[in-house]
Design a protein around this motif. Structure first.
Motif, short mmCIF file in Angstrom:
data_model
loop_
_atom_site.label_atom_id
_atom_site.label_comp_id
_atom_site.label_asym_id
_atom_site.label_seq_id
_atom_site.Cartn_x
_atom_site.Cartn_y
_atom_site.Cartn_z
N VAL A 1 0.85 -1.19 0.00
CA VAL A 1 0.00 0.00 0.00
C VAL A 1 0.88 1.24 0.00
O VAL A 1 1.89 1.29 0.71
N LEU A 2 0.50 2.22 -0.79
CA LEU A 2 1.19 3.51 -0.83
C LEU A 2 0.24 4.59 -0.33
O LEU A 2 -0.91 4.67 -0.79
N GLU A 3 0.72 5.40 0.61
CA GLU A 3 -0.06 6.54 1.08
C GLU A 3 0.69 7.82 0.77
O GLU A 3 1.85 7.97 1.15
N ILE A 4 0.02 8.75 0.12
CA ILE A 4 0.61 10.05 -0.21
C ILE A 4 -0.06 11.09 0.67
O ILE A 4 -1.20 11.50 0.42
N GLY A 5 0.61 11.48 1.75
CA GLY A 5 0.05 12.38 2.74
C GLY A 5 -0.40 11.61 3.96
O GLY A 5 -1.57 11.24 4.10
N MET A 6 0.51 11.36 4.90
CA MET A 6 0.22 10.51 6.05
C MET A 6 -0.39 11.26 7.22
O MET A 6 -1.21 10.72 7.95
N SER B 1 -4.82 6.83 8.93
CA SER B 1 -5.20 6.00 7.79
C SER B 1 -4.12 4.97 7.47
O SER B 1 -4.44 3.85 7.07
N ALA B 2 -2.86 5.34 7.65
CA ALA B 2 -1.77 4.38 7.41
C ALA B 2 -1.90 3.18 8.35
O ALA B 2 -1.77 2.02 7.94
N LEU B 3 -2.19 3.46 9.63
CA LEU B 3 -2.34 2.38 10.59
C LEU B 3 -3.58 1.56 10.31
O LEU B 3 -3.56 0.32 10.43
N THR C 1 3.15 -4.26 3.54
CA THR C 1 3.85 -2.99 3.77
C THR C 1 2.98 -1.80 3.37
O THR C 1 2.34 -1.83 2.31
N VAL C 2 2.98 -0.79 4.20
CA VAL C 2 2.44 0.52 3.85
C VAL C 2 3.62 1.48 3.75
O VAL C 2 4.35 1.67 4.73
N VAL C 3 3.83 2.07 2.60
CA VAL C 3 4.82 3.11 2.43
C VAL C 3 4.10 4.44 2.52
O VAL C 3 3.27 4.77 1.66
N ALA C 4 4.35 5.19 3.58
CA ALA C 4 3.59 6.42 3.88
C ALA C 4 4.47 7.64 3.67
O ALA C 4 5.50 7.80 4.34
N CYS C 5 4.07 8.51 2.75
CA CYS C 5 4.83 9.74 2.44
C CYS C 5 4.28 10.89 3.27
O CYS C 5 3.07 11.14 3.29
N ARG D 1 6.29 1.95 6.64
CA ARG D 1 7.57 2.61 6.36
C ARG D 1 7.30 4.07 6.01
O ARG D 1 6.59 4.35 5.05
N ILE D 2 7.84 4.97 6.80
CA ILE D 2 7.61 6.40 6.57
C ILE D 2 8.68 6.95 5.64
O ILE D 2 9.89 6.74 5.86
N GLU D 3 8.25 7.67 4.62
CA GLU D 3 9.16 8.38 3.71
C GLU D 3 8.94 9.87 3.93
O GLU D 3 7.91 10.42 3.56
#
Length: 270
Positions: free
Chosen positions: A112-117, A122-124, A135-139, A163-165
């Motif tokens: 999963v990709l999140e743009i704007g965490m 929502s990431a959790l 995996t959730v990659v959260a930007c 994973r926070i970016e």
């Protein structure tokens, strides 16, 4: 006796969705017109008020409860002293969080990709729907919001899946695409509204989307601004995005009137 210091009460969220704004305005109108208009007219207005004011709480009551970890994160977000344009109302919240969680599980997503965490609600929620190896990659661009999220994830069973970016999301996406990052099964966009089109274009034109990926875009009703003519910078950006998306031959989509609007997008085969 020592002086006592009053503890500030919880900050009451301001209405930021079409339903909440409508409910607040109808409540104010009922109060203003009480005793000045006919009983029948006031009764009709009161029924309209009750329809609007009761909807969100009824929807919440009919939705699966959030996990204790999500509830704790919501409280921490509400209690935080926000600044620089950030506010507690940016949290996705219970119903939308459960909807995202439902969609991730229903689509059997693994990445999963999140743009704007923001603070990670929502990431959790989405991480809770993933298998343990998911995996959730959260930007996220704001270090303060990311710090709140990290603290919350550390105490959660699903936190290790996130994973926070940190940094501008478009640069992060460009870097991941250039590095051959594994494609994503589900994407949630909830960042700067003026950047929505660039995020979507990059996703559609890169290898970051898996076959049959679904993209969810938040705030596509933007407080009713796209159809009421009330215009802010964000409202103008969402209006333009919605118009362009409706005419985009690369996708099919549906706009769901939940909270402040959630558009689900499916890229069409090329």
């Amino acid at each position: 006796m020592p002086d006592t210091v009053a503890t500030p009460g919880p900050v009451i969220p301001r209405p930021v969705t079409p339903t909440a704004i409508l409910a607040a305005q109808l409540t104010e109108l009922c109060d203003q017109l009480s005793g000045t208009v006919s009983g029948e007219a006031l009764d009709k207005l009161a029924r309209a008020r009750d329809l609007a004011t009761g909807l969100d709480s009824y929807v919440t009551a009919g939705t699966t409860e959030e996990s204790p970890e999500l509830a704790d994160l919501a409280r921490a977000t509400s209690a935080h002293a926000w600044h620089d344009g950030l506010e507690q109302e940016m949290l996705s919240g219970h119903v939308e969080g459960q909807l995202l969680k439902f969609l991730v599980r229903m689509s059997s997503a693994v990445r999963v990709l999140e743009i704007g965490m923001f603070t990670g609600y929502s990431a959790l929620a989405m991480a809770e729907a993933l298998p343990d190896f998911g995996t959730v990659v959260a930007c996220e661009i704001d270090p303060g919001a990311a710090q709140v999220a990290r603290a919350a994830f550390e105490g959660c069973a699903a936190g290790h899946r996130i994973r926070i970016e940190l940094g501008p999301a478009l640069q992060t996406l460009q870097r991941m695409a250039a590095a051959g990052e594994e494609p994503f099964d589900f994407v949630f966009i909830d960042a700067d509204k003026g950047g929505y089109q660039a995020y979507l274009d990059l996703l559609l034109d890169s290898s970051l989307l898996a076959t049959d990926a679904v993209i969810a875009v938040d705030n596509t009703l933007m407080q009713g601004q796209p159809w009421t003519g009330t215009t802010t910078e964000n409202g103008s950006a969402i209006t333009a995005f919605n118009r362009a998306l409706a005419a985009d031959p690369r996708t099919e989509q549906v706009l769901i009137p939940v909270r402040d609007g959630l558009t689900l997008i499916r890229p069409l085969p090329r």
